[in-house]
Design a protein around this motif. Sequence first.
Motif, mmCIF file in Angstrom:
data_model
loop_
_atom_site.group_PDB
_atom_site.id
_atom_site.type_symbol
_atom_site.label_atom_id
_atom_site.label_comp_id
_atom_site.label_asym_id
_atom_site.label_seq_id
_atom_site.Cartn_x
_atom_site.Cartn_y
_atom_site.Cartn_z
ATOM 1 N N ARG A 188 -0.236 -11.975 5.062
ATOM 2 C CA ARG A 188 -0.004 -11.035 6.145
ATOM 3 C C ARG A 188 0.505 -9.723 5.561
ATOM 4 O O ARG A 188 1.391 -9.694 4.721
ATOM 5 N N ILE A 189 -0.089 -8.611 6.030
ATOM 6 C CA ILE A 189 0.360 -7.270 5.644
ATOM 7 C C ILE A 189 0.529 -6.446 6.915
ATOM 8 O O ILE A 189 -0.407 -6.323 7.713
ATOM 9 N N TYR A 190 1.687 -5.888 7.091
ATOM 10 C CA TYR A 190 1.978 -5.027 8.228
ATOM 11 C C TYR A 190 1.132 -3.762 8.089
ATOM 12 O O TYR A 190 1.271 -3.011 7.122
ATOM 13 N N GLN A 191 0.255 -3.524 9.055
ATOM 14 C CA GLN A 191 -0.748 -2.463 8.943
ATOM 15 C C GLN A 191 -0.409 -1.155 9.664
ATOM 16 O O GLN A 191 -1.191 -0.208 9.597
ATOM 17 N N LYS A 192 0.726 -1.088 10.336
ATOM 18 C CA LYS A 192 1.013 0.073 11.179
ATOM 19 C C LYS A 192 0.881 1.398 10.437
ATOM 20 O O LYS A 192 0.228 2.323 10.909
ATOM 21 N N TYR A 193 1.505 1.519 9.271
ATOM 22 C CA TYR A 193 1.480 2.807 8.555
ATOM 23 C C TYR A 193 0.091 3.076 7.986
ATOM 24 O O TYR A 193 -0.351 4.226 7.937
ATOM 25 N N TRP A 194 -0.582 2.051 7.540
ATOM 26 C CA TRP A 194 -1.956 2.189 7.045
ATOM 27 C C TRP A 194 -2.839 2.777 8.145
ATOM 28 O O TRP A 194 -3.614 3.695 7.911
ATOM 29 N N ASN A 195 -2.693 2.254 9.356
ATOM 30 C CA ASN A 195 -3.518 2.697 10.480
ATOM 31 C C ASN A 195 -3.063 4.036 11.050
ATOM 32 O O ASN A 195 -3.872 4.782 11.591
ATOM 33 N N LEU A 196 -1.790 4.347 10.930
ATOM 34 C CA LEU A 196 -1.240 5.558 11.523
ATOM 35 C C LEU A 196 -1.570 6.816 10.723
ATOM 36 O O LEU A 196 -1.757 7.891 11.287
ATOM 37 N N TYR A 197 -1.658 6.695 9.406
ATOM 38 C CA TYR A 197 -1.839 7.868 8.553
ATOM 39 C C TYR A 197 -3.214 7.840 7.898
ATOM 40 O O TYR A 197 -3.624 6.821 7.334
ATOM 41 N N TYR A 216 0.840 -1.204 0.000
ATOM 42 C CA TYR A 216 0.000 0.000 0.000
ATOM 43 C C TYR A 216 0.869 1.246 0.000
ATOM 44 O O TYR A 216 2.084 1.173 0.146
ATOM 45 N N THR A 217 0.200 2.393 -0.140
ATOM 46 C CA THR A 217 0.847 3.696 -0.178
ATOM 47 C C THR A 217 0.208 4.569 0.899
ATOM 48 O O THR A 217 -0.989 4.454 1.163
ATOM 49 N N TYR A 218 0.997 5.437 1.509
ATOM 50 C CA TYR A 218 0.464 6.364 2.503
ATOM 51 C C TYR A 218 1.203 7.695 2.413
ATOM 52 O O TYR A 218 2.327 7.770 1.929
ATOM 53 N N LYS A 219 0.527 8.728 2.882
ATOM 54 C CA LYS A 219 1.105 10.076 2.874
ATOM 55 C C LYS A 219 1.436 10.457 4.310
ATOM 56 O O LYS A 219 0.597 10.365 5.199
#
Length: 158
Positions: free
Chosen positions: A140-149, A112-115
């Motif tokens: 499995r996908i590490y979700q930390k950045y998805w959830n953080l931003y 995924y992509t995040y800003k």
Amino acid sequence: MLGGLFIPPVKDLNETEDFFEKRLKDKRYCFAICLKDDDYLVGYVHAEEDDSHDFGYALRKEFWHQGIVSEAGNAVIELLKEDGIPYITATHDKNNPGSGAVMKRIGMKYCYTYKEQWQPKNFPVIFRMYQLNFDGQIDRIYQKYWNLYDEHFIETDI
């Protein structure tokens, strides 16, 4: 920034030593990248020991596009597998597709992509997050950045 670790411009040996002491010293999975012929230091490769298992690297520009980071990265990946690390993640600035190409060459998959309002320079950066699972949990996908931003999405043209 390459592979998740920001390398600030250093003015002298003291700043270089300070960067090493604060960011790299005593890390289990941090290795110098040297040329085979003469052990000339050209960069480093590392993986964090936290839940992200963030994989990162930096290489002097004159050594780009020679497969050096891919070779070093694959060696580190073998060590991580032997030590039972379940996966690695890595991010790159969307404006640095060469870094993403290295991630793909070592087997990482785009997730995924995040800003992010990137520090220390305080400007927005669009990061692409890649992951490589070692333990058979392919979904499995590490979700930390998805959830953080708040601003995150999946690009379809990667």
